[in-house]
Design a protein around this motif. Structure first.
Motif, PDB file in Angstrom:
ATOM      1  N   VAL A  34       0.828  -1.209   0.000  1.00 46.80           N
ATOM      2  CA  VAL A  34       0.000   0.000   0.000  1.00 46.80           C
ATOM      3  C   VAL A  34       0.866   1.264   0.000  1.00 46.80           C
ATOM      4  N   VAL A  35       1.957   1.253   0.765  1.00 42.31           N
ATOM      5  CA  VAL A  35       2.852   2.415   0.791  1.00 42.31           C
ATOM      6  C   VAL A  35       3.469   2.640  -0.586  1.00 42.31           C
ATOM      7  N   LEU A  36       3.903   1.567  -1.236  1.00 39.60           N
ATOM      8  CA  LEU A  36       4.502   1.702  -2.572  1.00 39.60           C
ATOM      9  C   LEU A  36       3.482   2.167  -3.600  1.00 39.60           C
ATOM     10  N   LEU A  37       2.243   1.700  -3.469  1.00 45.14           N
ATOM     11  CA  LEU A  37       1.209   2.076  -4.430  1.00 45.14           C
ATOM     12  C   LEU A  37       0.719   3.510  -4.231  1.00 45.14           C
ATOM     13  N   THR A  38       0.593   3.920  -2.989  1.00 43.19           N
ATOM     14  CA  THR A  38       0.012   5.233  -2.701  1.00 43.19           C
ATOM     15  C   THR A  38       1.035   6.312  -2.394  1.00 43.19           C
ATOM     16  N   GLY A  39       2.232   5.889  -1.959  1.00 43.09           N
ATOM     17  CA  GLY A  39       3.238   6.862  -1.544  1.00 43.09           C
ATOM     18  C   GLY A  39       2.854   7.608  -0.280  1.00 43.09           C
ATOM     19  N   SER A  40       1.959   7.036   0.512  1.00 44.95           N
ATOM     20  CA  SER A  40       1.462   7.693   1.722  1.00 44.95           C
ATOM     21  C   SER A  40       2.500   7.649   2.843  1.00 44.95           C
ATOM     22  N   LEU A  41       2.981   8.813   3.257  1.00 45.62           N
ATOM     23  CA  LEU A  41       3.925   8.880   4.364  1.00 45.62           C
ATOM     24  C   LEU A  41       3.251   8.599   5.701  1.00 45.62           C
ATOM     25  N   ALA A  42       1.932   8.733   5.744  1.00 47.98           N
ATOM     26  CA  ALA A  42       1.210   8.486   6.986  1.00 47.98           C
ATOM     27  C   ALA A  42       1.299   7.031   7.412  1.00 47.98           C
ATOM     28  N   LEU A  43       1.577   6.132   6.457  1.00 48.87           N
ATOM     29  CA  LEU A  43       1.674   4.702   6.770  1.00 48.87           C
ATOM     30  C   LEU A  43       3.100   4.265   7.122  1.00 48.87           C
ATOM     31  N   VAL A  44       4.063   5.165   6.984  1.00 50.57           N
ATOM     32  CA  VAL A  44       5.454   4.799   7.266  1.00 50.57           C
ATOM     33  C   VAL A  44       5.646   4.356   8.718  1.00 50.57           C
ATOM     34  N   PRO A  45       5.070   5.057   9.726  1.00 53.90           N
ATOM     35  CA  PRO A  45       5.213   4.551  11.103  1.00 53.90           C
ATOM     36  C   PRO A  45       4.664   3.142  11.283  1.00 53.90           C
ATOM     37  N   THR A  46       3.538   2.837  10.614  1.00 53.02           N
ATOM     38  CA  THR A  46       2.982   1.481  10.693  1.00 53.02           C
ATOM     39  C   THR A  46       3.955   0.472  10.098  1.00 53.02           C
ATOM     40  N   LEU A  47       4.543   0.817   8.952  1.00 50.82           N
ATOM     41  CA  LEU A  47       5.512  -0.057   8.298  1.00 50.82           C
ATOM     42  C   LEU A  47       6.719  -0.307   9.198  1.00 50.82           C
ATOM     43  N   ILE A  48       7.224   0.753   9.812  1.00 49.61           N
ATOM     44  CA  ILE A  48       8.407   0.633  10.667  1.00 49.61           C
ATOM     45  C   ILE A  48       8.114  -0.215  11.901  1.00 49.61           C
ATOM     46  N   LEU A  49       6.982   0.034  12.543  1.00 49.96           N
ATOM     47  CA  LEU A  49       6.658  -0.710  13.760  1.00 49.96           C
ATOM     48  C   LEU A  49       6.387  -2.179  13.481  1.00 49.96           C
ATOM     49  N   LEU A  50       5.625  -2.480  12.421  1.00 48.52           N
ATOM     50  CA  LEU A  50       5.348  -3.876  12.092  1.00 48.52           C
ATOM     51  C   LEU A  50       6.628  -4.627  11.757  1.00 48.52           C
ATOM     52  N   GLY A  51       7.463  -4.028  10.941  1.00 50.19           N
ATOM     53  CA  GLY A  51       8.699  -4.696  10.546  1.00 50.19           C
ATOM     54  C   GLY A  51       9.687  -4.860  11.677  1.00 50.19           C
TER      55      GLY A  51
END
Length: 300
Positions: A34-51
Motif C-alpha cells: 500500500v505504501v509503494l502504491l500510494t506513496g502515503s507517508l502516513a503509513l510509514v510509522p505502521t511499516l516501521i513498527l510492524l517490521g
C-alpha cells in the motif's frame, strides 16, 4: 484452575506462534504494498513498527509457551518486553553518549554498556518474583533483549528512510528484512543467557555471582565481535588479498575494492556472524539443558 504444564504450553505454542508470525508478516507485506502504491507517508510509522517488532514478538511468544512457572504471566512478559526494551535503549544511549569515544575498541564498549543496561532493566523488572527458574530467567532475559532489538530496529529503519536522493521506502524494507533475519542471534540471545545465569544465582540466594560476571563479559565480547564484524572482515580481506582496497585522490582516500575483494569480504563477514551466532546458541542450549536435567533430578 488448571495450570498448564511446560509440555502443554509447548503444544499450545506450536499452534499459536506461527499464527502470530504469519499474521504479522501478512500485515507487514500489505503495508509495504500500500505504501509503494500510494506513496502515503502516513503509513510509514505502521511499516516501521510492524517490521521492527514482528520477529522479536514472535520469538517472545514462542519462548513464553515454554515457561516453567505460573508466576511468569503474559502480562509480566509483555511488560518486560516493552519496559525492559525501552529502559535498555535509554540507558545504553545515555551511557554511550558520555562514555564512548572513537577507537578500535568502540564496539566492545558498546557491548559492555548495552548488555549492562539490559541486565539492569531485567533485574529491576523481576526483583519481586518469588519463584525463579533458569528457564524463566532465559525467557524474561530474551524478552528484554528482543524488546531492545525491536526499539533499536525501529530507530535504524527510520534513519534508513532518509537518503541523499530523498525518502526511500525500499531502504526501510531492506533494513527491516536484514535486521529481522539477524534478530534471533543478537540481543535476545545474549540477554537470554544473562537472564538464565542471573536467575540461577538468585535461586541460591545471591544475584551477583562470579558466574554472572563471567557471563556478562562473555556476551559483551560476543556483542562487540558482532558489531565489529565489518571492520574485522575488511582487515582480513586486505591481509589475505595483499592488495589495497583504497586509492589516493586529490580529496583524500577513495574506496575502490576489486570484485575478488568484495566477494571475500562478504564471505568473511557472514562467516564471522555465523560463528558468533553458533557460539551464542550453543551456550544458551547448554544452559537450558543443564537446567532441565537438574529440575528432573530434583523432581525424582
Amino acid at each position: 484452575m488448571h495450570l498448564a504444564t511446560p509440555a502443554e504450553n509447548s503444544a499450545v505454542g506450536t499452534r499459536r506462534w506461527p499464527r502470530t508470525f504469519l499474521g504479522g508478516l501478512a500485515l507487514w507485506v500489505a503495508t509495504v504494498v500500500v505504501v509503494l502504491l500510494t506513496g502515503s507517508l502516513a503509513l510509514v510509522p505502521t511499516l516501521i513498527l510492524l517490521g521492527s517488532f514482528l520477529v522479536p514478538v514472535t520469538f517472545v511468544a514462542w519462548a513464553f509457551e515454554r515457561r516453567d512457572s505460573g508466576e511468569l504471566t503474559a502480562t509480566l512478559v509483555f511488560s518486560t518486553f516493552v519496559a525492559g526494551g525501552v529502559l535498555g535503549v535509554l540507558g545504553a544511549s545515555v551511557l554511550e553518549r558520555y562514555l564512548l569515544h572513537p577507537s578500535a575498541w568502540l564496539f566492545f564498549g558498546v557491548g559492555l554498556i548495552e548488555e549492562a543496561a539490559k541486565l539492569g532493566a531485567l533485574m529491576l523488572l523481576t526483583r519481586r518474583l518469588r519463584t525463579r527458574s533458569v528457564h524463566d530467567g532465559i525467557i524474561l532475559g530474551a524478552a528484554v533483549g528482543f524488546g531492545f532489538a525491536a526499539f533499536e530496529s525501529a530507530g535504524y529503519s527510520l534513519a534508513a528512510m532518509f537518503t541523499v536522493d530523498g525518502l526511500s521506502v525500499s531502504q526501510i524494507v531492506q533494513t527491516e528484512v536484514l535486521r529481522g533475519l539477524l534478530a534471533p542471534f543478537g540481543h535476545g540471545l545474549w540477554t537470554g543467557i544473562l537472564g538464565g545465569v542471573l536467575f540461577a544465582g538468585w535461586r541460591r540466594g545471591s544475584w551477583l555471582t562470579p558466574r554472572l560476571v563471567l557471563a556478562y563479559l562473555g556476551v559483551s565480547i560476543l556483542h562487540g565481535l558482532w558489531d565489529s564484524m565489518d571492520g574485522i572482515a575488511l582487515f582480513l580481506t586486505l591481509i589475505l588479498t595483499e592488495t589495497p582496497a583504497f586509492r589516493s585522490t586529490p580529496n583524500g582516500w577513495l574506496v575502490a575494492p576489486t570484485p575478488e575483494q568484495i566477494d571475500l569480504f562478504s564471505v568473511l563477514q557472514w562467516a564471522g556472524l555465523a560463528i558468533i551466532a553458533v557460539i551464542g546458541l550453543a551456550w544458551l542450549v547448554t544452559l537450558w539443558r543443564r537446567a532441565s536435567r537438574r529440575a528432573a533430578l530434583a523432581g525424582r
